[in-house]
Design an enzyme around this catalytic site. Structure first.
Site, PDB file in Angstrom:
ATOM      1  N   GLN A  82     -24.396 -13.811 -11.354  1.00  0.00           N
ATOM      2  CA  GLN A  82     -25.337 -14.600 -11.881  1.00  0.00           C
ATOM      3  C   GLN A  82     -26.331 -13.874 -13.011  1.00  0.00           C
ATOM      4  OE1 GLN A  82     -27.745 -16.816  -9.320  1.00  0.00           O
ATOM      5  NE2 GLN A  82     -28.888 -17.843 -10.743  1.00  0.00           N
ATOM      6  N   PHE A  83     -25.797 -13.609 -14.157  1.00  0.00           N
ATOM      7  CA  PHE A  83     -26.572 -12.838 -15.133  1.00  0.00           C
ATOM      8  C   PHE A  83     -27.966 -13.346 -15.453  1.00  0.00           C
ATOM      9  CE2 PHE A  83     -25.487 -16.646 -17.663  1.00  0.00           C
ATOM     10  CZ  PHE A  83     -26.729 -16.683 -18.659  1.00  0.00           C
ATOM     11  N   THR A  84     -28.445 -14.312 -14.979  1.00  0.00           N
ATOM     12  CA  THR A  84     -29.769 -14.928 -14.845  1.00  0.00           C
ATOM     13  C   THR A  84     -30.772 -14.084 -14.153  1.00  0.00           C
ATOM     14  OG1 THR A  84     -29.628 -16.631 -13.454  1.00  0.00           O
ATOM     15  CG2 THR A  84     -29.085 -17.236 -15.796  1.00  0.00           C
TER      16      THR A  84
END
Length: 149
Positions: A82-84
């Site tokens: 999850q890059f967010t």
């Protein structure tokens, strides 16, 4: 200040991740009963050593019922990239993702977390890197911890 690999760790009573496949929705990882759902974010200066350290921490973290770890009771983990987790919304109305590592850097490191967990003996389900995913879980407690390695 040096950035750190991040993980949001949720104690769950069942979790799953579904991605859109060529033949429709496909469950790529799931568990029933007690386990951990882990969202992993990677930044530019993360390394295989940090991935291994995160895996060891996840396997031994005592946040399940009766202060047990996954290693104590052979509980499964669901690990999802999850890059967010590196989104920055301090300015303006739209988050920036500058601190998130690009896919060619991040994907092998998320894979390394999974590989290291499996080498420790863990049962690990995963999402699909870069895919739009629907994650479902029953957060038990609720009990959620942010780790930075």
């Amino acid at each position: 200040m040096m950035s750190r690999m991040r993980a949001v760790v949720q104690r769950a009573n069942g979790a799953s991740v579904v991605v859109q496949g060529e033949n429709g929705p496909e469950t790529t990882g799931a568990f029933t009963g007690e386990g951990l759902c882990v969202l992993v974010g990677v930044t530019h200066d993360d390394t295989k050593e940090k991935a291994a350290q995160l895996a060891r921490k996840l396997w031994s973290l005592r946040m399940l019922a009766d202060e047990k770890s996954c290693s104590d009771i052979d509980a499964p983990l669901l690990v999802i990239s999850q890059f967010t987790l590196y989104g920055d919304a301090r300015k303006g109305r739209r988050p920036t993702w500058n601190a998130a590592a690009p896919g060619p850097v991040a994907e092998p490191l998320v894979d390394e977390v999974v590989a290291q967990l499996r080498a420790l003996g863990a049962t690990v389900g995963t999402g699909r890197f870069g895919a739009s995913m629907q994650v479902s879980l029953t957060n038990d407690g609720p009990f959620t911890v942010l780790l930075e390695i």
